[in-house]
Design an enzyme around this catalytic site. Structure first.
Site, PDB file in Angstrom:
ATOM      1  N   HIS A 149       2.749   1.903  -1.151  1.00 49.54           N
ATOM      2  CA  HIS A 149       4.153   2.045  -1.557  1.00 49.54           C
ATOM      3  C   HIS A 149       4.427   1.493  -2.960  1.00 49.54           C
ATOM      4  O   HIS A 149       5.555   1.525  -3.427  1.00 49.54           O
ATOM      5  CB  HIS A 149       5.112   1.409  -0.540  1.00 49.54           C
ATOM      6  CG  HIS A 149       5.167   2.157   0.750  1.00 49.54           C
ATOM      7  ND1 HIS A 149       5.574   1.582   1.929  1.00 49.54           N
ATOM      8  CD2 HIS A 149       4.875   3.443   1.053  1.00 49.54           C
ATOM      9  CE1 HIS A 149       5.523   2.468   2.908  1.00 49.54           C
ATOM     10  NE2 HIS A 149       5.099   3.611   2.391  1.00 49.54           N
ATOM     11  N   CYS A 175      -1.043   7.245   4.157  1.00 51.41           N
ATOM     12  CA  CYS A 175       0.362   7.317   3.719  1.00 51.41           C
ATOM     13  C   CYS A 175       0.556   8.551   2.852  1.00 51.41           C
ATOM     14  O   CYS A 175      -0.296   8.893   2.050  1.00 51.41           O
ATOM     15  CB  CYS A 175       0.716   6.058   2.932  1.00 51.41           C
ATOM     16  SG  CYS A 175       2.414   6.029   2.312  1.00 51.41           S
ATOM     17  N   HIS A 176       1.705   9.197   3.006  1.00 55.00           N
ATOM     18  CA  HIS A 176       1.939  10.455   2.277  1.00 55.00           C
ATOM     19  C   HIS A 176       2.737  10.264   0.989  1.00 55.00           C
ATOM     20  O   HIS A 176       3.109  11.244   0.338  1.00 55.00           O
ATOM     21  CB  HIS A 176       2.681  11.453   3.182  1.00 55.00           C
ATOM     22  CG  HIS A 176       4.042  10.985   3.594  1.00 55.00           C
ATOM     23  ND1 HIS A 176       4.357  10.673   4.886  1.00 55.00           N
ATOM     24  CD2 HIS A 176       5.170  10.769   2.892  1.00 55.00           C
ATOM     25  CE1 HIS A 176       5.612  10.284   4.964  1.00 55.00           C
ATOM     26  NE2 HIS A 176       6.126  10.334   3.761  1.00 55.00           N
ATOM     27  N   ASN A 231       3.660   0.918   9.223  1.00 55.01           N
ATOM     28  CA  ASN A 231       4.046  -0.006   8.156  1.00 55.01           C
ATOM     29  C   ASN A 231       4.392  -1.380   8.745  1.00 55.01           C
ATOM     30  O   ASN A 231       4.854  -1.454   9.875  1.00 55.01           O
ATOM     31  CB  ASN A 231       5.257   0.541   7.404  1.00 55.01           C
ATOM     32  CG  ASN A 231       4.906   1.752   6.571  1.00 55.01           C
ATOM     33  OD1 ASN A 231       3.807   1.860   6.038  1.00 55.01           O
ATOM     34  ND2 ASN A 231       5.843   2.688   6.474  1.00 55.01           N
TER      35      ASN A 231
END
Length: 439
Positions: free
Chosen positions: A188, A151-152, A129
């Site tokens: 995000h 990304c999870h 990130n």
């Protein structure tokens, strides 16, 4: 390492490089302990002294770095707090994400150029990130690189929907891997407009559940640990997600602590406790990191049992699809080539993509509600402009870009400039010289 240990499809030779060689050595020892007790194809690990040596001829490259230290991250959080700017994470957007990007872009650019020299045909996964900016940096310095950002966060909504499906079935038949979603957004700050479990449309049920729990919230039982302090600082009740659905008509997919930072602070960060999450203090991160490193060192020496199990991550499945040709669909970060309408081409967006022997093909995901699109477009353009400025050492637009972030834009211009100057000074040792001098 745990995922490779339980997977029977990949007999990998894993090369490890770290600017701290002792960390790479430790990780190699742990990896080979996993291999020794593997039920899978027994990936083997070796540490290397140079990045070029590790990269030479690699088929897959995985990038996971910390751009600086937790002390540097402390400055990202604590200096804005003096100006009344709260951040729950501080690694993606807001003043913390901005500074972290300025530190990390040159580091990732160097890695991207090394990949171009040593393993130009490799598939490259970025785990670092701020995901959007740094995945963009790889594509900027090496046009044609076969890179994606992993990304999870979208797992969070998939786990919730799996819980709803299990409640319907009165069993534990479903996991997040059974849940299909159509993803739209930037890292995000992702949303979904389609949700299904084995062909059944779950969007109506998700909407109903969200509405019923928009006051009390919901915590995923699998996220609750035996460490109450950890759960306090990293947990959430999904109240931000549920509220965003009411605001924009589309379910939010990421975690509340990240989602909150994309909107002005008065929405969620002014009183995070009332929204079911906390601001994560750096002192806790330092404490947690020290505990984890001690545990790793014990594992490397064989003094502690291996603690890994198959994770929620999709990376191993993505790699298997690329190597075997068996298609696999996953949400990833890639340059926009039309998969999200209304965002400029080349913008790093997060949508689903197909991994297969043909590479990584993004899936056309559709469009976002107009109000939501404007918020995402604002952040995406700022990230693109920041990346361009750092790569070209163009310091002129940086203060204005910094001040335009929703968490900062309420400050008077003089205060925003002062905040920028103080934050640059705090981590100037990691910033390009031109940027540090100009501040």
């Amino acid at each position: 390492m745990a995922d490779l240990a339980v997977d029977d499809r990949l007999a990998a030779e894993v090369r490890l490089f770290d600017i701290d060689k002792s960390a790479a050595d430790r990780n190699a020892a742990i990896g080979n302990r996993f291999a020794d007790c593997s039920n899978g194809a027994a990936a083997r690990y070796k540490s290397y002294s140079s990045l070029e040596e590790a990269l030479n001829g690699a088929e897959i490259v995985v990038i996971s770095i910390l751009p600086g230290s937790l002390d540097d991250m402390a400055a990202d959080i604590e200096i804005p707090a003096r100006y009344g700017v709260s951040q729950s994470v501080g690694d993606t957007v807001g003043p913390g994400g901005f500074m972290r990007a300025m530190r990390a872009i040159p580091m990732i650019a160097d890695i991207g150029l090394a990949i171009k020299r040593c393993s130009p045909d490799a598939y490259v996964c970025n785990l670092t990130n701020p995901m959007s900016v740094l995945t963009g940096a790889l594509h900027k310095v090496f046009p044609g690189i076969r890179a994606w950002g992993e990304c999870h966060e979208v797992t969070k909504i998939r786990k919730l929907v799996a819980a709803l499906a299990n409640k319907n079935a009165d069993s534990a038949s479903f996991t997040h891997r059974d849940v299909e979603v159509n993803v739209l957004g930037i890292n995000h700050f992702t949303f979904v407009d389609k949700i299904s479990v084995r062909g059944k449309d779950m969007l109506p049920q998700y909407r109903e559940f969200s509405n019923e729990n928009r006051q009390s919230g919901w915590t995923d039982p699998s996220e609750i640990s035996s460490d109450a302090e950890h759960d306090r600082f990293f947990g959430s009740r999904n109240l931000v997600s549920f509220d965003l659905l009411q605001r924009f008509g589309m379910p939010a997919a990421a975690g509340d602590r990240h989602l909150a930072e994309f909107l002005p602070g008065r929405y969620y960060l002014e009183d995070p406790e009332s929204w079911g999450f906390a601001l994560t203090p750096i002192e806790y991160r330092k404490k947690d990191r020290a505990i984890k490193i001690a545990r790793l060192e014990q594992a490397a020496r064989g003094e502690a049992p291996l603690f890994g199990k198959k994770s929620d991550e999709a990376l191993t499945d993505q790699i298997v699809a690329l190597m075997s040709g068996q298609p696999f669909i996953s949400n990833v970060n890639l340059p926009n080539v039309g998969q999200i309408a209304g965002l400029a081409d080349g913008t790093i967006v997060e949508t689903n993509a197909v991994f297969s022997g043909r590479g990584i093909q993004p899936i056309f995901s559709g469009s976002l509600p107009p109000a939501l699109l404007e918020i995402i477009k604002d952040h995406a353009q700022r990230q693109t402009n920041l990346l361009d400025a750092v790569l070209t050492s163009d310091v002129a637009p940086l203060v204005e870009l910094f001040a335009s972030d929703p968490l900062v834009r309420h400050l008077p211009k003089a205060q925003a400039r002062a905040l920028y100057t103080q934050m640059v000074a705090a981590t100037s040792h990691l910033l390009p010289k031109e940027i540090a001098r100009a501040a």
